[in-house]
Design an enzyme around this catalytic site. Structure first.
Site, PDB file in Angstrom:
ATOM      1  N   ARG A 168      -1.895   7.236   9.316  1.00 44.83           N
ATOM      2  CA  ARG A 168      -1.691   6.098   8.011  1.00 44.83           C
ATOM      3  C   ARG A 168      -1.538   7.728   7.112  1.00 44.83           C
ATOM      4  NH1 ARG A 168      -4.091   0.428   8.541  1.00 44.83           N
ATOM      5  NH2 ARG A 168      -3.162  -0.353  10.144  1.00 44.83           N
ATOM      6  N   CYS A 226      -7.422 -11.157   1.326  1.00 43.67           N
ATOM      7  CA  CYS A 226      -7.779 -10.841   2.496  1.00 43.67           C
ATOM      8  C   CYS A 226      -7.640 -12.087   3.481  1.00 43.67           C
ATOM      9  CB  CYS A 226      -8.583 -10.336   2.834  1.00 43.67           C
ATOM     10  SG  CYS A 226      -8.495  -9.516   4.799  1.00 43.67           S
ATOM     11  N   LYS A 241      -3.612   1.946  15.096  1.00 40.18           N
ATOM     12  CA  LYS A 241      -3.528   2.171  13.578  1.00 40.18           C
ATOM     13  C   LYS A 241      -4.268   3.965  13.854  1.00 40.18           C
ATOM     14  CE  LYS A 241      -7.603  -0.135  12.229  1.00 40.18           C
ATOM     15  NZ  LYS A 241      -7.640  -1.267  11.126  1.00 40.18           N
ATOM     16  N   CYS A 287     -15.268  -8.820   6.823  1.00 41.68           N
ATOM     17  CA  CYS A 287     -15.502  -8.996   7.592  1.00 41.68           C
ATOM     18  C   CYS A 287     -15.610  -8.284   8.467  1.00 41.68           C
ATOM     19  CB  CYS A 287     -13.447  -9.971   8.190  1.00 41.68           C
ATOM     20  SG  CYS A 287     -12.274  -8.239   8.064  1.00 41.68           S
ATOM     21  N   CYS A 306     -13.412  -2.179   6.733  1.00 42.49           N
ATOM     22  CA  CYS A 306     -12.915  -1.473   5.622  1.00 42.49           C
ATOM     23  C   CYS A 306     -13.151  -1.020   4.789  1.00 42.49           C
ATOM     24  CB  CYS A 306     -11.329  -1.735   4.573  1.00 42.49           C
ATOM     25  SG  CYS A 306     -10.028  -2.947   6.505  1.00 42.49           S
ATOM     26  N   LYS A 308      -5.947   6.983  12.155  1.00 40.98           N
ATOM     27  CA  LYS A 308      -6.154   7.852  10.255  1.00 40.98           C
ATOM     28  C   LYS A 308      -6.724   8.811  10.751  1.00 40.98           C
ATOM     29  CE  LYS A 308      -7.453   2.820   9.161  1.00 40.98           C
ATOM     30  NZ  LYS A 308      -8.886   2.064   8.922  1.00 40.98           N
ATOM     31  N   ARG A 362       0.804  -1.265  -0.644  1.00 44.76           N
ATOM     32  CA  ARG A 362       0.350  -0.133   0.208  1.00 44.76           C
ATOM     33  C   ARG A 362       1.016   1.331   0.085  1.00 44.76           C
ATOM     34  NH1 ARG A 362      -3.540   0.005   4.887  1.00 44.76           N
ATOM     35  NH2 ARG A 362      -4.480  -1.769   3.533  1.00 44.76           N
ATOM     36  N   CYS A 403     -14.751  -3.707   0.479  1.00 46.50           N
ATOM     37  CA  CYS A 403     -12.418  -3.933   0.382  1.00 46.50           C
ATOM     38  C   CYS A 403     -12.681  -5.313  -0.922  1.00 46.50           C
ATOM     39  CB  CYS A 403     -13.283  -4.674   1.574  1.00 46.50           C
ATOM     40  SG  CYS A 403     -13.736  -6.485   2.190  1.00 46.50           S
TER      41      CYS A 403
END
Length: 600
Positions: free
Chosen positions: A169, A462, A235, A501, A505, A237, A100, A456
């Site tokens: 990120r 994934c 994380k 899931c 995302c 964001k 990414r 996603c």
């Protein structure tokens, strides 16, 4: 008079006063999460990655390095479609890496586009994927090609540092091309925050580009002046929005800046939001998505300082014992917004103003051509699930955008909805760009439901996916479009998002129709979110099979067509009509779930 009792006053915990533990022995004694130990022992994100790349007996890397490599912008994956056959033949999994990029604000030049295209066709699976975080991902890069791919990315003057991992990120920014001045301010703020909060370790350049090691190496005390040895608990964001468009989904992120504009469209300052986040775990009610709180207003000169202060408070206050409760949203729930704001102001060095009024109208993209305030033209293309590839018998996105990049004099912008803007086209070049778009069959829009959809990646790459998403959503939308058309709703804007899931995302919990994978061809269905992304949905039906989704939604579409008020959105109607409960915020996400009345 009423004898209804007020809810009990919320009691918050007392925030910690110490910096995070960064010594191995103390971390063990405190029972910190395993990832904290990995970070402490990593030598500022080096681990044994350099040695692991030389081990050709497997396409994988060690488990601990698999955590560290995320900070470098990569995830180790395998092709799950091939797992059964390879297991049967006693072969190793078909390992590869997802890479990414870090592209603050989602803007790349035509020259960069051509280099990224070349990397995709040389080292990856022949596709570029525009993500929900306004950047690109490569899939299918094998271990022996990692350094070659990274060298190509570096040659484009881009990198993958901090695109994943427990750090700030990729910073997203508004892409609304008509508001030229406001977009420029938003993009610059995103760049400044990204550069300021970037990890300072030289590990990325050493490992991937054979860069020279800094004297003193990982022991240099100044190597991470903001993050320290253990970086963030989880994380983090950050996004920047320009009303009236909320295409970056500001309420779904840890930190956000909302442009406050004067009557001439100039940015006078920023409302700051904190504590949004999408991820949760099925069956664990102490995990939940949460929409961000609008905390305060700051002047433009203070914005970067505020961003650093918010991040460092989370660094010091975030939960380092349980990763599932480590995001900023849980920190705000644990210690309260008032205490958090007070600490941010303390670190900025002054009191800050209360938020200013603002209004969002939606969180989708504008498709087709738009002329900006400066006379330049911008074309937003609809790219299904952000997958830039040539479709047999359909749009040739990869070759078409490559050809456009060869003649384009402006830039390209990725949107938070996985679409591509051919931006800053001079008026004299518009016809040439238009002709190429038509030649390659590129899509300047789609049906109302489809253009407000996101998915996603999910299967096959994934490792967390429980169900299909990107590969299934287009077919489901076709089914739902038929249902909507039958009820006269074909042109009504409704947001729909699907994930494989519960990590969320594609931000399904703030879509008016949210589908979250539970198992093969089984999904939880969430309804009642706001069209502008400001309110979470509510679990309406559990474990709905793929075959049942249309029949579950069809009577709700029928009721909406008959009973809505003028201008009323689908999510708002379902709440007003009593089909589903309103979610106030994260903690009540799991309360009063299910259908409140039958729609049949």
């Amino acid at each position: 008079m009423t004898d209804r009792k007020s809810p009990p006053e919320r009691v918050y915990e007392t925030p910690p006063t110490d910096r995070p533990i960064s010594e191995a022995e103390a971390a063990r004694a405190a029972g910190l999460a395993h990832n904290e130990h990995i970070k402490i022992a990593s030598g500022y994100l080096r681990g044994t990655l350099a040695d692991g790349l030389l081990k050709h007996a497997t396409g994988a890397i060690s488990e601990d390095d698999g955590q560290l490599v995320k900070f470098h912008g990569m995830y180790l994956q395998d092709d799950r479609d091939l797992r059964p056959e390879r297991t049967k033949k006693k072969l190793d999994k078909a390992y590869s890496f997802m890479i990414r990029l870090r592209i603050a604000g989602g803007v790349v030049t035509p020259k960069q586009w051509l280099i990224l295209d070349d990397i995709a066709t040389t080292y990856a699976n022949g596709t570029l994927r525009a993500t929900t975080r306004q950047t690109f991902q490569y899939h299918g890069v094998i271990k022996s090609n990692l350094k070659r791919a990274m060298a190509g990315i570096d040659a484009a003057l881009l990198d993958t540092i901090a695109a994943c991992g427990d750090v700030n990120r990729n910073v997203m920014a508004a892409t609304n091309p008509a508001q030229t001045g406001a977009h420029r301010a938003a993009y610059q703020l995103a760049k400044d925050i990204s550069d300021t909060l970037l990890p300072k370790t030289s590990a990325w350049r050493e490992i991937w580009l054979d860069g020279e090691r800094v004297i003193g190496g990982e022991e240099a005390a100044e190597v991470e002046p903001v993050y320290g040895k253990t970086y963030l608990p989880r994380k983090f964001k950050t996004v920047v929005a320009v009303p009236p468009s909320n295409e970056v989904d500001i309420f779904a992120h840890d930190l956000g800046f909302i442009a406050i504009l004067d009557k001439k469209g100039k940015v006078t300052g920023w409302n700051v939001t904190v504590g949004g986040g999408m991820g949760m775990t099925h069956g664990e009610t102490d995990t939940f998505p949460r929409t961000a709180d609008v905390m305060l207003f700051c002047e433009p000169a203070d914005a970067v300082k505020v961003a650093e202060a918010v991040m460092t408070v989370q660094r010091d206050w975030g939960n380092r014992k349980s990763r599932k409760n480590a995001r900023l949203k849980y920190t705000i729930e644990r210690y309260g917004l008032a205490a958090f704001r007070a600490e941010v102001e303390k670190r900025v060095g002054k009191k800050l103003a209360d938020p200013k009024p603002f209004k969002f109208e939606g969180n989708g993209d504008r498709y087709g051509w738009v002329e900006g305030e400066d006379g330049r033209h911008h074309l937003t293309l609809y790219v299904p699930s952000g997958r830039i590839k040539d479709v047999e018998g359909g749009p040739r996105f990869l070759s078409g955008l490559r050809r456009i990049a060869e003649v384009h004099e402006g830039d390209f912008r990725l949107t938070g909805n996985q679409n591509v803007i051919i931006a800053n086209v001079p008026a004299a070049k518009r016809a040439e760009i238009e002709a190429l778009v038509d030649d390659y069959g590129l899509t300047k829009g789609a049906g109302a439901l489809r253009r407000n959809s996101m998915a996603c990646v999910a299967l096959p790459t994934c490792g967390l996916a429980l169900a299909e998403s990107e590969r299934y959503l287009p077919d489901l939308i076709t089914e739902l479009e038929e249902s909507l058309a039958r009820h006269g709703l074909a042109e009504d804007e409704i947001t729909i998002r699907m994930t494989g899931c519960p990590n969320g995302c594609a931000r399904p919990y703030i879509a008016e129709i949210g589908l979250v994978g539970r198992g093969p061809e089984r999904y939880h269905l969430y309804l009642g979110a706001a069209f502008d992304g400001s309110r979470l949905g509510k679990l309406y039906a559990e474990d709905v099979t793929a075959a049942e989704i249309r029949n579950t939604l069809d009577p709700l579409f029928a009721a909406y067509a008959q009973g809505r008020k003028a201008g009323e959105r689908f999510g708002d109607y379902l709440i007003r009509a009593g089909y589903v409960a309103r979610t106030i915020n994260g903690p009540d996400f799991h309360e009063q779930t299910g259908a409140l009345k039958s729609a049949a």
